[in-house]
Design an enzyme around this catalytic site. Structure first.
Site, PDB file in Angstrom:
ATOM      1  N   GLU A  53      -4.780   2.855   6.411  1.00  0.00           N
ATOM      2  CA  GLU A  53      -4.662   2.670   4.960  1.00  0.00           C
ATOM      3  C   GLU A  53      -5.221   3.923   4.271  1.00  0.00           C
ATOM      4  O   GLU A  53      -4.775   4.294   3.190  1.00  0.00           O
ATOM      5  CB  GLU A  53      -5.453   1.430   4.539  1.00  0.00           C
ATOM      6  CG  GLU A  53      -5.297   1.084   3.082  1.00  0.00           C
ATOM      7  CD  GLU A  53      -5.700  -0.357   2.773  1.00  0.00           C
ATOM      8  OE1 GLU A  53      -5.264  -1.283   3.487  1.00  0.00           O
ATOM      9  OE2 GLU A  53      -6.452  -0.555   1.811  1.00  0.00           O
ATOM     10  N   SER A  83     -11.230  -0.377   3.619  1.00  0.00           N
ATOM     11  CA  SER A  83     -10.534  -0.709   4.864  1.00  0.00           C
ATOM     12  C   SER A  83      -9.847   0.529   5.421  1.00  0.00           C
ATOM     13  O   SER A  83      -9.113   1.205   4.711  1.00  0.00           O
ATOM     14  CB  SER A  83      -9.493  -1.805   4.622  1.00  0.00           C
ATOM     15  OG  SER A  83     -10.150  -3.018   4.377  1.00  0.00           O
ATOM     16  N   ARG A 131       0.845  -1.216   0.000  1.00  0.00           N
ATOM     17  CA  ARG A 131       0.000   0.000   0.000  1.00  0.00           C
ATOM     18  C   ARG A 131       0.874   1.258   0.000  1.00  0.00           C
ATOM     19  O   ARG A 131       0.580   2.228   0.702  1.00  0.00           O
ATOM     20  CB  ARG A 131      -0.938   0.035   1.210  1.00  0.00           C
ATOM     21  CG  ARG A 131      -1.854  -1.135   1.329  1.00  0.00           C
ATOM     22  CD  ARG A 131      -2.916  -1.166   0.223  1.00  0.00           C
ATOM     23  NE  ARG A 131      -3.800  -2.305   0.408  1.00  0.00           N
ATOM     24  CZ  ARG A 131      -3.559  -3.517  -0.117  1.00  0.00           C
ATOM     25  NH1 ARG A 131      -2.506  -3.729  -0.879  1.00  0.00           N
ATOM     26  NH2 ARG A 131      -4.402  -4.499   0.102  1.00  0.00           N
TER      27      ARG A 131
HETATM   28  C1  FAD Z   1     -15.779  -0.293  -0.887  1.00  0.00           C
HETATM   29  C2  FAD Z   1     -14.294  -0.063  -0.999  1.00  0.00           C
HETATM   30  C3  FAD Z   1     -13.455  -1.144  -1.161  1.00  0.00           C
HETATM   31  C4  FAD Z   1     -12.073  -0.935  -1.280  1.00  0.00           C
HETATM   32  N1  FAD Z   1     -11.276  -2.026  -1.457  1.00  0.00           N
HETATM   33  C5  FAD Z   1      -9.944  -1.860  -1.556  1.00  0.00           C
HETATM   34  C6  FAD Z   1      -9.080  -2.965  -1.755  1.00  0.00           C
HETATM   35  O1  FAD Z   1      -9.517  -4.110  -1.855  1.00  0.00           O
HETATM   36  N2  FAD Z   1      -7.746  -2.735  -1.840  1.00  0.00           N
HETATM   37  C7  FAD Z   1      -7.215  -1.475  -1.763  1.00  0.00           C
HETATM   38  O2  FAD Z   1      -6.004  -1.330  -1.866  1.00  0.00           O
HETATM   39  N3  FAD Z   1      -8.014  -0.399  -1.589  1.00  0.00           N
HETATM   40  C8  FAD Z   1      -9.348  -0.552  -1.482  1.00  0.00           C
HETATM   41  N4  FAD Z   1     -10.165   0.537  -1.298  1.00  0.00           N
HETATM   42  C9  FAD Z   1      -9.574   1.866  -1.198  1.00  0.00           C
HETATM   43  C10 FAD Z   1      -9.596   2.655  -2.521  1.00  0.00           C
HETATM   44  O3  FAD Z   1     -10.626   2.252  -3.339  1.00  0.00           O
HETATM   45  C11 FAD Z   1      -8.342   2.526  -3.313  1.00  0.00           C
HETATM   46  O4  FAD Z   1      -7.235   2.807  -2.541  1.00  0.00           O
HETATM   47  C12 FAD Z   1      -8.378   3.425  -4.535  1.00  0.00           C
HETATM   48  O5  FAD Z   1      -7.377   2.983  -5.374  1.00  0.00           O
HETATM   49  C13 FAD Z   1      -8.214   4.912  -4.246  1.00  0.00           C
HETATM   50  O6  FAD Z   1      -8.448   5.621  -5.467  1.00  0.00           O
HETATM   51  P1  FAD Z   1      -9.185   7.037  -5.503  1.00  0.00           P
HETATM   52  O7  FAD Z   1      -9.140   7.493  -6.914  1.00  0.00           O
HETATM   53  O8  FAD Z   1     -10.531   6.958  -4.907  1.00  0.00           O
HETATM   54  O9  FAD Z   1      -8.212   7.901  -4.598  1.00  0.00           O
HETATM   55  P2  FAD Z   1      -8.615   9.102  -3.601  1.00  0.00           P
HETATM   56  O10 FAD Z   1      -9.400   8.548  -2.470  1.00  0.00           O
HETATM   57  O11 FAD Z   1      -9.210  10.219  -4.359  1.00  0.00           O
HETATM   58  O12 FAD Z   1      -7.179   9.533  -3.101  1.00  0.00           O
HETATM   59  C14 FAD Z   1      -6.432   8.680  -2.279  1.00  0.00           C
HETATM   60  C15 FAD Z   1      -5.015   9.271  -2.148  1.00  0.00           C
HETATM   61  O13 FAD Z   1      -4.391   9.233  -3.426  1.00  0.00           O
HETATM   62  C16 FAD Z   1      -3.983  10.533  -3.826  1.00  0.00           C
HETATM   63  N5  FAD Z   1      -4.233  10.651  -5.264  1.00  0.00           N
HETATM   64  C17 FAD Z   1      -5.390  10.412  -5.934  1.00  0.00           C
HETATM   65  N6  FAD Z   1      -5.219  10.644  -7.248  1.00  0.00           N
HETATM   66  C18 FAD Z   1      -3.942  11.020  -7.415  1.00  0.00           C
HETATM   67  C19 FAD Z   1      -3.148  11.417  -8.540  1.00  0.00           C
HETATM   68  N7  FAD Z   1      -3.649  11.457  -9.781  1.00  0.00           N
HETATM   69  N8  FAD Z   1      -1.846  11.764  -8.346  1.00  0.00           N
HETATM   70  C20 FAD Z   1      -1.308  11.743  -7.090  1.00  0.00           C
HETATM   71  N9  FAD Z   1      -2.005  11.386  -5.982  1.00  0.00           N
HETATM   72  C21 FAD Z   1      -3.305  11.017  -6.144  1.00  0.00           C
HETATM   73  C22 FAD Z   1      -4.819  11.511  -3.012  1.00  0.00           C
HETATM   74  O14 FAD Z   1      -4.119  12.718  -2.803  1.00  0.00           O
HETATM   75  C23 FAD Z   1      -5.023  10.741  -1.707  1.00  0.00           C
HETATM   76  O15 FAD Z   1      -3.934  10.958  -0.845  1.00  0.00           O
HETATM   77  C24 FAD Z   1     -11.541   0.359  -1.199  1.00  0.00           C
HETATM   78  C25 FAD Z   1     -12.410   1.453  -1.019  1.00  0.00           C
HETATM   79  C26 FAD Z   1     -13.761   1.250  -0.924  1.00  0.00           C
HETATM   80  C27 FAD Z   1     -14.670   2.427  -0.758  1.00  0.00           C
END
Ligand code: FAD
Length: 311
Positions: free
Chosen positions: A306, A214, A161
Site C-alpha cells: 500500500e 498499513s 487504493r
Molecule cells: C498511522 C497511520 C494510519 C494510516 N491509516 C490509513 C488508513 O486508514 N487508510 C489509508 O488509506 N491510508 C492510511 N494511512 C496511509 C496514509 O496516511 C494515507 O495514504 C495518506 O493519505 C497519504 O498522504 P500523505 O500526504 O502523507 O502522502 P505522502 O506519504 O506524502 O505521499 C504518498 C504518495 O502520494 C504522492 N503524492 C502526495 N501528494 C501528492 C500530490 N499533491 N500530487 C500527486 N501525488 C502526491 C506521493 O508522490 C507518494 O507517492 C495511514 C498512515 C499512517 C501513518
C-alpha cells in the site's frame, strides 16, 4: 517565491523517520509557487518528485538525486455543500472544517494522517469509506507543460487504493486542489463519528512509534486459493469489498514482532512496520520481502504494497 534548498534529509519529512538527503528540496504554498518551481527545476534536474505529509512513502537511505517538492498548498473554501481544498491541507484540518460547518461525508477519515493530495492519489479509505465517495473534481498541474487540468470523479479512475494519479499520471501531474461534495449533517453526530474512528485507531495502531500505516493492501478473497478459504472465511472483512485483512494473515503466519535491525512488524498491528529507533530503509525493505515470501509460502497469495517508494 519558494526557495529551493540543497541536501535536505528526507527523514525530517517522513512519518517513519527514515530517508537520506534530497539533492534539492522545496516547499510550495500556492499553485503559482508550484508552477514557478517546476519551471525553475528544468535548469536543475530531470528528476522531480512530489510529496505530501510523508505518511505513506518510504524514502531511500541514499537519498534522492533530484528535486523533492513538498506540496503544502493551503486554503479551504466553501460554496454550499461544495468545499475546495488545497492539496497540502491535512485531513485533520479538513475534518475540523467539516465539523465547524456541519458537513458530513468524511467522518470515516477521523485520525487519517497526511494531506489531501496524497489521500486522493491513493484513494485512501477506512471503516468502509473512501476518498472517492466525496470527491467532485481534482485540479492538477502537468509537471512538463505547467497546464492546469481539471478532472471529474469518473475521470480520476478511482479504485481500491488507486487512481489515475497513481497509474498513468504517476510523476507526471501534481494534485493541487480538490473539490469535495459533502452533505449537510448534524454537528454532534459528525463529531461523534469522527471521535469514534480516532479512538479505534488509538486502540489498534502502534502510534507511539514512527510508522507508515498499513504496509500492505488487504487481499480480495478471490485471490486466495479455495483450499485456504476454510481457515480464513471467519476473517473476511467487507471494506470496501470482501477482503482478508493482511494483519490477520501476518499474525497467523507467525510474523508478529518479526524484526530486521530496528525495523519491526508491530505486535500491536501486524500490518504496520515500526521504527524502533534507528531503522534503515534497507531493513524495512528486507522485512517486507520476508513477510511477502512467508505469506506466499503459507497462503499462496502475493501481498501488494500500500505504501509507495521513492526510487
Ligand atoms: C498511522 C497511520 C494510519 C494510516 N491509516 C490509513 C488508513 O486508514 N487508510 C489509508 O488509506 N491510508 C492510511 N494511512 C496511509 C496514509 O496516511 C494515507 O495514504 C495518506 O493519505 C497519504 O498522504 P500523505 O500526504 O502523507 O502522502 P505522502 O506519504 O506524502 O505521499 C504518498 C504518495 O502520494 C504522492 N503524492 C502526495 N501528494 C501528492 C500530490 N499533491 N500530487 C500527486 N501525488 C502526491 C506521493 O508522490 C507518494 O507517492 C495511514 C498512515 C499512517 C501513518
Amino acid at each position: 517565491m519558494s526557495k529551493i534548498q540543497k541536501d535536505i534529509p528526507l527523514k525530517l519529512y517522513s512519518n517513519l523517520k527514515i530517508g537520506g538527503p534530497a539533492k534539492f528540496f522545496v516547499l510550495v504554498k500556492t499553485i503559482k509557487e508550484l508552477t514557478d518551481v517546476l519551471i525553475e527545476s528544468k535548469g536543475l534536474t530531470p528528476n522531480v518528485f512530489v510529496i505530501g505529509g510523508g505518511t505513506n512513502i518510504l524514502f531511500p537511505d541514499i537519498g534522492f538525486n533530484g528535486l523533492v517538492i513538498k506540496v503544502d498548498i493551503q486554503g479551504i473554501e466553501k460554496r454550499g455543500n461544495f468545499v475546495k481544498v488545497g492539496a497540502g491541507v491535512e485531513m485533520l484540518k479538513l475534518l475540523e472544517f467539516c465539523v465547524a460547518n456541519g458537513l458530513s461525508g468524511l467522518e470515516w477519515a477521523g485520525g487519517l494522517p497526511g494531506g489531501v493530495g496524497g489521500a486522493v492519489r491513493g484513494n485512501a479509505g477506512a471503516y468502509t469509506g473512501e476518498m472517492k465517495d466525496s470527491i467532485f473534481e481534482v485540479e492538477s498541474i502537468d509537471m512538463a507543460t505547467y497546464q492546469v487540468r481539471k478532472r471529474s470523479n469518473a475521470e480520476c479512475k478511482f479504485g481500491y487504493r488507486n487512481s489515475i494519479f497513481k497509474q498513468k499520471l504517476e510523476r507526471k501531474e501534481a494534485i493541487a486542489q480538490v473539490t469535495f461534495k459533502l452533505n449537510r449533517g448534524d454537528k454532534d453526530q459528525i463529531i461523534e463519528a469522527i471521535e469514534d474512528k480516532i479512538s479505534k485507531r488509538k486502540l489498534r495502531h502502534p502510534l507511539d512509534y514512527p510508522n507508515l500505516g498499513s504496509i500492505f493492501q488487504n487481499t480480495p478473497i478471490e485471490n486466495f486459493p479455495k483450499s485456504k478459504m476454510n481457515e480464513l472465511a471467519q476473517y473476511i472483512k467487507n471494506d470496501p469489498f470482501p477482503v482478508i485483512p493482511t494483519a490477520k494473515i501476518n499474525f497467523l503466519a507467525g510474523l508478529s514482532g518479526k524484526r530486521v535491525g530496528d525495523a519491526q512488524l508491530s505486535e500491536k498491528h501486524t500490518n504496520f512496520i515500526i521504527n524502533l529507533g534507528n531503522a534503515k530503509a534497507e531493513e524495512v525493505k528486507q522485512l517486507i520481502l520476508i513477510i511477502k515470501s512467508k505469506i506466499k509460502e503459507v497462503y499462496e497469495v502475493e501481498l501488494k504494497e500500500e505504501i509507495s517508494y521513492l526510487n
